[in-house]
Design an enzyme around this catalytic site. Structure first.
Site, PDB file in Angstrom:
ATOM      1  N   GLU A   2      39.838  52.413  41.728  1.00  0.00           N
ATOM      2  CA  GLU A   2      40.653  51.198  41.649  1.00  0.00           C
ATOM      3  C   GLU A   2      40.989  51.009  40.183  1.00  0.00           C
ATOM      4  OE1 GLU A   2      40.227  46.451  41.695  1.00  0.00           O
ATOM      5  OE2 GLU A   2      38.876  47.518  43.059  1.00  0.00           O
TER       6      GLU A   2
ATOM      7  N   CYS B  60      41.300  41.699  38.772  1.00  0.00           N
ATOM      8  CA  CYS B  60      42.244  42.733  39.216  1.00  0.00           C
ATOM      9  C   CYS B  60      43.352  42.168  40.096  1.00  0.00           C
ATOM     10  CB  CYS B  60      41.500  43.844  39.944  1.00  0.00           C
ATOM     11  SG  CYS B  60      40.386  43.248  41.238  1.00  0.00           S
TER      12      CYS B  60
END
Length: 553
Positions: free
Chosen positions: A282, A319
């Site tokens: 990620e 994020c």
């Protein structure tokens, strides 16, 4: 090695500053020149003790311990692995105030945020325990044989099996939920993959506390000591420890949360092995938000309030923070952006996780504002951007730019890891769609719309759906719910594996591969595929869901 004490988390803990392999902290040689401290970003002061990064030999020992443990651990009953996850959750809870105060010191994050993240970590562990017991994660499929058919039809049985030891890299911005006992570790342990965890250099004290909790759970559940190891990484050795882990032949899969450059580098290392392995990375996400005219008209105040909070929460170091806002040019849009800028400025400065992250953020802001046509409508005083001793602070920034300038300058389309957003003002829906076409893959996309926006909504929805892992309406993307339906992933560069998710029970699939058994004797089949269905789980038998026994003949 120093043995793990019976209750190492009760009261004050004397941290070792060292790696732990197979349930014990290493006492052997260190690399003094590579020792490091964590930093309190709220004060700019170093935190004791000194931490000693893992040596090459210690990395190798941790990987070998995991490999030795894999056979026994992967063969344990699902109920034992579920108990392990629940025990880890309890051990993390029992660290108590010591964990909260340690995370606060190493990250500058507030107590409320840390407690919520701790509880989310515990909830993730317990949800995965439920999923392990349920058994559907194994995806058992049985196509029964027909030996009397001409030609005979073979009996075929298939399920997901653990790949082997997993290397997990901790994230800087989630010191609990994406760290030692976070989602990657929990989902790997859930399926029977031992974990070698590489600690993040920004919060090694936090990591050691949680590593003790995981090791205590492994020991308490009577599981192989090599089920979990923790490697200290930081200073000049940080990249070396990570590289050695990914290249080690005992490691069969990697989980990473961090920067695009870091994820790409690890993926390349894994691909260049003699036996390439998967990396689930990620990386970067800009999380575009589209404000359509009807929504601005009806929800302007609510939207600016929610967006400002989402952009500035945790100093923008999430994020799923909104990074781009697309809207049609109008008087209402001007008023909307002015209100958003005021709310962001009112949030004031926040503490960043590290000096390095602040330095990177300042550099990106300066490259973006250098583009002709960019207006800073909520901005730092340039004098405040220089690095100074003391707290590591950052101020909210909102830039405004026409869609044409946005399309021209890549610096406006990159992720700003901090309390920064770019407002893209579009002359028409076509102009907006052309700008959205330049947005790279993201974890999330958000659309604010009302029934009167229906025609534009459909066009924007279709484009956004191709670029994000989660599409949100009339809300904000921060606050990721841990649930089976959640997708925490997306097209590159949000992740390098858009078919996967880093959150919820489906995260389990990353650590598995399908194995098919043809005409295999029943006693050699995994329990999930055996004729008597000893696990009593739901299986797909000849295309229909069933919990009934299924003889091989």
């Amino acid at each position: 090695m120093t043995a793990l004490r019976e209750r190492p988390l009760a009261g004050h803990v004397q941290l070792t500053g060292r790696s732990a392999i197979g349930g014990r902290f290493i006492e052997g040689p260190t690399l003094p020149a590579h020792a490091f401290h964590s930093l309190n970003p709220g004060t700019g002061e170093n935190i004791e003790p000194t931490f000693h990064p893992a040596t090459d030999e210690q990395v190798d020992s941790a990987c070998l311990a995991a490999w030795d443990a894999f056979g026994d651990f992967s063969g344990t009953a699902p109920s034992r692995r579920a108990r392990l996850l629940e025990t880890i959750a309890t051990e993390v809870r029992d660290i108590g105030e010591l964990l909260v105060s340690t995370v606060m010191a190493e990250t500058g994050l507030g107590e409320e945020r840390i407690v919520a993240e701790r509880d989310r970590t515990m909830d993730t562990l317990r949800q995965l325990a439920d999923a392990v017991r349920d058994g559907r994660w194994m995806e058992p499929i049985i196509d029964r044989g027909e030996p009397n058919r001409r030609p005979p039809k073979a009996d075929i049985r298939r399920m997901l099996q653990p790949m082997g030891p997993a290397a997990v890299f901790g994230a800087s911005n989630f010191p609990l939920a994406y760290s030692v006992a976070g989602g990657d570790t929990a989902s790997a342990l859930a399926v029977g993959c031992p974990v070698i965890f590489k600690g993040h250099p920004s919060h090694p004290a936090t990591s050691e506390l949680v590593a003790r909790a995981v090791m205590a759970a492994v020991e308490g559940c009577g599981l192989p000591a090599g089920t979990f190891s923790y490697l200290v990484a930081g200073g000049p050795r940080e990249q070396a420890v990570g590289s050695l882990l990914v290249r080690n032949p005992c490691v069969r899969a990697v989980g990473f949360t961090g920067s695009i450059s870091g994820g790409v580098a690890l993926s390349k290392l894994a691909a260049d092995r003699l036996d390439p392995i998967p990396v689930y990375a990620e990386m970067g996400s800009v999380n575009p938000v589209v404000m359509l005219p009807g929504a601005i008209e009806k929800h302007s105040e609510a939207a600016t309030q929610q967006l400002a909070a989402s952009i500035t929460e945790s100093c923008g170091q999430q994020c799923t923070r909104p990074g781009m806002i697309f809207l049609h040019a109008s008087y209402a849009a001007d008023k909307f952006l002015a209100d958003l800028a005021n709310r962001m400025e009112a949030a004031g400065p926040g503490t960043m996780l590290s000096v390095r992250l602040r330095r990177n953020l300042v550099g990106r802001i300066e490259r973006a504002e250098a583009a002709r046509g960019v207006e800073m409508i909520a901005s730092w005083d340039p004098k405040l951007r220089a690095e100074r001793p003391g707290p590591v602070r950052a101020y909210p920034v909102l830039m405004r730019t026409p869609a044409a300038v946005f399309r021209e300058h890549i610096a406006l389309r990159e992720e700003f890891f901090g309390p920064v957003a770019v407002a893209v003002v579009c002359a028409s829906t076509t102009d907006m769609l052309r700008a959205l076409a330049m947005v790279q893959g993201s974890l999330t996309g958000t659309i604010w719309a009302e029934p009167g926006d229906e025609a534009d909504t459909r066009r924007v929805h279709t484009m956004m759906e191709q670029r994000v892992g989660r599409l949100i309406y009339n809300g904000v993307p921060t606050g990721v719910r841990v649930a089976p339906a959640m997708v925490h992933g997306g097209p590159y560069p949000a992740t390098n594996r858009p078919e996967s998710s880093a959150q919820g029970p489906t995260a389990i699939r990353r650590w598995c591969r399908p194995v098919c058994f043809q005409e295999t004797p029943d006693h050699l089949l995994p329990p999930a595929l055996q004729a008597g269905n000893p696990l009593k789980i739901e299986r797909l038998v000849n295309g229909k869901a069933s919990r009934e026994p299924t003889p091989t003949k």
